[in-house]
Design an enzyme around this catalytic site. Structure first.
Site, PDB file in Angstrom:
ATOM      1  N   GLU A  53      -4.165  -0.283  -4.653  1.00 16.71           N
ATOM      2  CA  GLU A  53      -3.627   0.021  -3.068  1.00 16.71           C
ATOM      3  C   GLU A  53      -4.807  -0.483  -2.105  1.00 16.71           C
ATOM      4  O   GLU A  53      -4.306  -0.981  -1.388  1.00 16.71           O
ATOM      5  CB  GLU A  53      -3.795   1.694  -3.064  1.00 16.71           C
ATOM      6  N   TYR A 136      -2.856   5.729   5.052  1.00 19.65           N
ATOM      7  CA  TYR A 136      -2.314   5.079   3.930  1.00 19.65           C
ATOM      8  C   TYR A 136      -2.674   5.496   2.623  1.00 19.65           C
ATOM      9  O   TYR A 136      -1.846   6.090   1.393  1.00 19.65           O
ATOM     10  CB  TYR A 136      -1.872   3.708   4.206  1.00 19.65           C
ATOM     11  N   ASP A 154       3.087   2.736   5.883  1.00 16.07           N
ATOM     12  CA  ASP A 154       2.624   1.414   5.836  1.00 16.07           C
ATOM     13  C   ASP A 154       3.530   0.519   6.623  1.00 16.07           C
ATOM     14  O   ASP A 154       4.397   1.313   7.323  1.00 16.07           O
ATOM     15  CB  ASP A 154       2.489   0.828   4.246  1.00 16.07           C
TER      16      ASP A 154
END
Length: 382
Positions: A53, A136, A154
DNA sequence: AAGCCGGGGTC
DNA sequence: GACCCAGGCTT
């Protein structure tokens, strides 16, 4: 409020809930069937998912994959990463961009190792406290690695939800993001929230694309407000961005018997923590000399122009004049006085084991003794 | 709220 | 060229 009206209101709320439940089932079903096979979808390890991520922040899936594989091989768990040298972390990050992410990644690993016993927290609010983890990434790790019903937004999700709900706000603005986030939080299901979030992103990446959305094959086209209004190509609304200014620079590639003069940039700014041939803001070689001396390039070096390198960043376009010099010896290096640098060293061309930007690699390549064809090409342009 | 921070794929 | 990507931090 009359009894009848109350029932009607309740009935509508129930309808909305039912519609959203159906939406979740449809989208997750589509995701299970057509999801791309990505490396980080083969694991449940929170460390690996967190790593992916952070790498995926502002970076495309295809770009990340090889970096993810190499990183995981070298640092199989959070403690391995935490105990590494930052220069090696930056070395493995070289070319991926946004180098602050690598420093934050390293610091986050150290926080998890020292403060959480090497175990990532499951709740988004706790994850959010760690370095380099924003709204996020907190939602992504919490939902994907821990099955917690945490929302996430996102660039893909913002576009998908803006179309699905026909949201008029600029999706980059504070107000627009706030609205998108509230929709995301309302929609995230209790069951398989990780699949839901990934499905939203997958939809944005493969079908609900910025330019030509493939509405005809979209699994949720019947629920899309923008499509119902025929406005799927007008939404989302995004504000203007301004042009990036051009910046003239001069770089000096100094060599002595296969060793090259490198300077390490201070952490914090552009290319922070990376090593490169000394490079300063200047229009001409003559103008650059004083600053280059402050970055370790000795007065005795006879510099010759060998080419130009262009490099486009998000907010700047760099136009670099590349100089080359052969040093007659490995002269002793002092602490640099030119602004962005903190340290100097003679290193191999590849600068093994430390971070090097793509720009620096382009400069080194431009200063390499040429094959004839390439030399002519440069002369022709000059 | 706005600016800063890489690199590259796609149209 | 323009757009924008599984954003976050700083001011």
């Amino acid at each position: 409020m009359s009894k009848r009206l109350k029932q009607t209101t309740k009935g509508r709320a129930a309808d909305v809930a039912a519609r959203e439940a159906t939406l979740a089932v449809e989208l997750k079903g589509w995701f299970r069937k057509s999801a791309r096979d990505l490396p980080w979808r083969r694991t449940r390890d929170p460390y690996a998912i967190w790593l992916s991520e952070v790498m995926l922040q502002q970076t495309r899936v295809e770009t990340v994959i090889p970096y993810y594989e190499r990183f995981l091989q070298r640092f199989p768990d959070v403690r391995a990463l935490a105990s590494a040298e930052i220069d090696e972390v930056l070395s493995l990050w070289s070319g991926l961009g946004y180098y602050r992410r690598a420093r934050e990644l390293h610091r986050c690993a150290q926080e998890v190792a020292s403060m959480h016993g090497g175990v990532f927290p499951a709740e988004a609010a706790e994850l959010r406290k760690l370095r380099g983890i924003g709204p996020y990434t907190a939602g992504a790790v919490s939902s994907i690695a821990f099955d917690r019903p945490a929302a996430l937004v996102d660039g893909n999700v913002a576009r998908v939800l803006a179309r699905l709900e026909a949201i008029e706000d600029d999706v980059k603005s504070t107000a627009g993001l706030k609205r998108i986030w509230s929709v995301a939080e309302r929609l995230v299901p209790r069951e398989e929230p990780g699949a839901w979030n990934q499905a939203l992103m997958e939809l944005g990446a493969t079908i609900c694309t910025p330019q030509n959305p493939a509405c005809l094959i979209c699994p949720v086209r019947d629920a899309c407000a923008a499509r119902a209004q025929g406005r799927e190509r007008e939404l989302p609304i995004v504000g203007e961005k301004r042009a990036s200014p051009r910046v003239a620079m001069v770089a000096a590639v100094v060599e002595h018997e296969g060793r090259f003069l490198f300077a390490r940039r201070k952490e914090g700014g552009l290319f922070g923590g990376l090593w490169e041939p000394p490079m300063v803001e200047a229009q001409t070689a003559e103008d650059a000399k004083p600053s280059l001396r402050g970055a370790g390039v000795a007065v005795e070096a006879k510099l010759t122009e060998v080419g130009r390198v262009e490099h486009v960043l998000t907010h700047r376009e760099l136009d670099v004049l590349v100089l080359r010099a052969r040093a007659d010896r490995l002269w002793p290096l002092e602490a640099p006085t030119t602004a962005p640098y903190e340290r100097l060293a003679w290193m191999e061309r590849g600068a093994e084991g430390v971070g090097v930007s793509t720009l620096a690699r382009k400069i080194l390549a431009a200063a390499k003794p040429e094959k004839k064809g390439a030399t002519r090409k440069k002369k022709a342009r000059a």
